[in-house]
Write an enzyme that holds these catalytic residues in place. Sequence first.
Site, PDB file in Angstrom:
ATOM      1  N   GLU A 233       0.714  -1.250   0.107  1.00 39.03           N
ATOM      2  CA  GLU A 233       0.002   0.086  -0.021  1.00 39.03           C
ATOM      3  C   GLU A 233       0.849   1.314   0.049  1.00 39.03           C
ATOM      4  O   GLU A 233       1.376   1.584   0.879  1.00 39.03           O
ATOM      5  CB  GLU A 233      -0.886   0.007   1.223  1.00 39.03           C
ATOM      6  CG  GLU A 233      -1.771  -1.160   1.388  1.00 39.03           C
ATOM      7  CD  GLU A 233      -2.929  -1.064   0.366  1.00 39.03           C
ATOM      8  OE1 GLU A 233      -3.191  -0.182  -0.113  1.00 39.03           O
ATOM      9  OE2 GLU A 233      -3.493  -2.098   0.247  1.00 39.03           O
ATOM     10  N   CYS A 267      -2.087   9.574   2.240  1.00 41.74           N
ATOM     11  CA  CYS A 267      -1.536   9.115   1.012  1.00 41.74           C
ATOM     12  C   CYS A 267      -2.712   9.445  -0.103  1.00 41.74           C
ATOM     13  O   CYS A 267      -2.189   9.382  -1.520  1.00 41.74           O
ATOM     14  CB  CYS A 267      -1.443   7.466   0.992  1.00 41.74           C
ATOM     15  SG  CYS A 267      -2.921   7.005   1.954  1.00 41.74           S
TER      16      CYS A 267
HETATM   17  P1  NAD Z   1       8.683   4.262   4.688  1.00 39.56           P
HETATM   18  O1  NAD Z   1       8.412   3.587   3.371  1.00 39.56           O
HETATM   19  O2  NAD Z   1       9.965   5.154   4.883  1.00 39.56           O
HETATM   20  O3  NAD Z   1       8.520   3.502   5.880  1.00 39.56           O
HETATM   21  C1  NAD Z   1       7.511   2.535   5.956  1.00 39.56           C
HETATM   22  C2  NAD Z   1       7.883   1.396   7.019  1.00 39.56           C
HETATM   23  O4  NAD Z   1       8.926   0.653   6.537  1.00 39.56           O
HETATM   24  C3  NAD Z   1       8.389   1.859   8.271  1.00 39.56           C
HETATM   25  O5  NAD Z   1       7.961   1.168   9.273  1.00 39.56           O
HETATM   26  C4  NAD Z   1      10.057   1.484   8.104  1.00 39.56           C
HETATM   27  O6  NAD Z   1      10.495   1.479   9.340  1.00 39.56           O
HETATM   28  C5  NAD Z   1       9.892   0.560   7.403  1.00 39.56           C
HETATM   29  N1  NAD Z   1      10.929   0.220   6.398  1.00 39.56           N
HETATM   30  C6  NAD Z   1      12.045   1.140   5.854  1.00 39.56           C
HETATM   31  N2  NAD Z   1      12.833   0.628   5.081  1.00 39.56           N
HETATM   32  C7  NAD Z   1      12.614  -0.897   5.270  1.00 39.56           C
HETATM   33  C8  NAD Z   1      13.310  -1.990   4.635  1.00 39.56           C
HETATM   34  N3  NAD Z   1      14.272  -1.973   3.795  1.00 39.56           N
HETATM   35  N4  NAD Z   1      12.746  -3.357   5.021  1.00 39.56           N
HETATM   36  C9  NAD Z   1      11.554  -3.257   5.786  1.00 39.56           C
HETATM   37  N5  NAD Z   1      11.063  -2.309   6.633  1.00 39.56           N
HETATM   38  C10 NAD Z   1      11.470  -0.862   6.046  1.00 39.56           C
HETATM   39  O7  NAD Z   1       7.329   5.138   4.731  1.00 39.56           O
HETATM   40  P2  NAD Z   1       6.767   6.310   5.674  1.00 39.56           P
HETATM   41  O8  NAD Z   1       7.466   7.546   5.523  1.00 39.56           O
HETATM   42  O9  NAD Z   1       6.690   5.580   7.147  1.00 39.56           O
HETATM   43  O10 NAD Z   1       5.349   6.657   5.088  1.00 39.56           O
HETATM   44  C11 NAD Z   1       4.885   7.645   4.271  1.00 39.56           C
HETATM   45  C12 NAD Z   1       4.431   6.754   2.705  1.00 39.56           C
HETATM   46  O11 NAD Z   1       3.430   5.919   3.022  1.00 39.56           O
HETATM   47  C13 NAD Z   1       4.075   7.800   1.880  1.00 39.56           C
HETATM   48  O12 NAD Z   1       4.645   7.670   0.600  1.00 39.56           O
HETATM   49  C14 NAD Z   1       2.547   7.717   1.825  1.00 39.56           C
HETATM   50  O13 NAD Z   1       1.842   7.914   0.715  1.00 39.56           O
HETATM   51  C15 NAD Z   1       2.406   6.189   2.385  1.00 39.56           C
HETATM   52  N6  NAD Z   1       1.246   5.689   2.615  1.00 39.56           N
HETATM   53  C16 NAD Z   1       0.641   4.671   2.001  1.00 39.56           C
HETATM   54  C17 NAD Z   1      -0.740   4.448   2.291  1.00 39.56           C
HETATM   55  C18 NAD Z   1      -1.562   3.465   1.648  1.00 39.56           C
HETATM   56  O14 NAD Z   1      -2.589   3.109   1.945  1.00 39.56           O
HETATM   57  N7  NAD Z   1      -1.426   3.194   0.206  1.00 39.56           N
HETATM   58  C19 NAD Z   1      -1.164   4.831   3.640  1.00 39.56           C
HETATM   59  C20 NAD Z   1      -0.397   5.556   4.277  1.00 39.56           C
HETATM   60  C21 NAD Z   1       0.898   5.989   3.823  1.00 39.56           C
END
Ligand code: NAD
Length: 509
Positions: A233, A267
């Site tokens: 997502e 998002c």
């Molecule tokens: P992010 O990708 O930086 O991190 C998300 C999660 O992934 C965190 O818990 C982080 O610690 C973990 N993570 C990071 N690198 C990783 C790896 N290599 N392996 C495993 N886990 C890892 O995202 P963010 O900054 O926390 O969130 C914002 C983003 O999320 C925005 O792009 C937003 O649009 C998106 N988002 C999407 C939805 C949806 O439903 N489509 C909902 C909310 C947010």
Amino acid sequence: MTVLSLQNPATGEQLGTLTQATPEQVQQTMKRARLAFASWATTPLSERLDYLARLRHYLVEHGEELAQKISQATGKVSLEAYMTEIFVTVDTIRFYEKNAVNMLSAQRVPTSLALWPKKSYIHYKPMGVVAVISPWNYPFQLAVIPVLSALVAGNTVILKPSEITPSTGLLIEELFRAVPLPDNVVSVLHGGREVGQAVVAERPAKIFFTGSVATGKKIMAAAAENLIPVELELGGKDSMIVFEDAHLERAANAAVWGAFTNSGQVCMSVERLYVHEHVYPEFLKRVTEKAIALRQGFPDQAEVGSMTSPQQIGIVREHVEEAIAAGATAVTGGHFSSDSMFITPTILTQVTPEMKIMKEETFGPILPIMTFSTEEEAIRLANATPYGLNASLWSQNKEKAQRVAEQLESGNVCINDVIISYANPHLPFGGVKQSGIGRYRGPSGLHAFTHIISVIHDPGTRKREVNWYPYTKDQEIMFVTLTTLLFGKWRKWNRQTLGAIWREVKRLF
Ligand code: NAD
């Protein structure tokens, strides 16, 4: 040992610290979650739903207090925390309580005449340990709802909440302890990217990830090593199209809310607005007045809170400054102070499709507006992005609205509303293009946490099947005849073919 700092981004208040999980803890947690799976998967669904009902009661009773804590962790105003984190979660629990039995029961499907006398059905089997890796913008519900979906389907869960909002991760851990669930059915591992990577390396049965496109790609690549199914997502650059026959006041109210709620860290925020040129001057006047009137602050009596992540402020600032340098105008807002976590709601005009503000996810309280003159142009502009999460269109002409909705490249579309499709738990949610893979919510969203097993059941009373050895000439004639009989335009049967079929049928017994 890495220590995470718990901080209120709006006030800078330190709320404590938390130790990141070690690689050994990740391994041990996976072992225990696998052991717990055996009994949780065989716990009757009615009992699993009883746990959810208890959780619902807990959330109803403690919702306001929890919303306050989420507000402190994120800087969002507490009303938003209540509406979007608590209410949505409770509503989803109720949806499962009412519908999970039906959605997870075995389902009979038709079996073609050629397969007589067999019967066919589908059953939904728990997968094992599901890893849920969640983001910071809605740190409660974007973690808890996938966890609950996985639990209802009979899986045990390891949750890795965002390190940007660790206190909400702690809150979720306490919540599951308060219900309480049996040991190791839900485990929370706190920490950053390394902990997420360690969880993926432990080969969960499925990974449910919400976050950025960049991280989604890395997780998918790591999961591919072990062919672990992933659900992604991801981000969005959601469009809003306002046609000239829209209810302008409603559309203006929606644009302001859709762009600035949660400080635009959604998002599904309105990140690009296209208005028909005939109504543009009036529409711009209305949205500008409404944006200027917003109360910004923390936590109560405000409408727009602070940003949650300092890193995100840098991205927002870069997009706005690049746009202004290239000729965009900030009708309101547009200035940044280096020591503040608050960004003033900003409206940009004179923007062009080439600017980052119209192409890349900004994730802040910025509303860039362009005009269009035809329906085709609006659709082309809206689709001109690698993302496809949510989109809204505004028209009082039902046929036009539905026609446009079907042409938008977006996993979710709202007509005369914004963001709200997510609020209906009956609707599957997810993106197309780079906004993600898979769906959660709705029946298909629950099935996504199961192995979908197809079963075909023969009574087992005949000694062979028509397609088995030994092969004969009669068998061939029978299949050719059956093909034309069942699927062809004319019937190719005569004494010879009927004789072949009869001899083949006799061979079955
Ligand atoms: P992010 O990708 O930086 O991190 C998300 C999660 O992934 C965190 O818990 C982080 O610690 C973990 N993570 C990071 N690198 C990783 C790896 N290599 N392996 C495993 N886990 C890892 O995202 P963010 O900054 O926390 O969130 C914002 C983003 O999320 C925005 O792009 C937003 O649009 C998106 N988002 C999407 C939805 C949806 O439903 N489509 C909902 C909310 C947010």
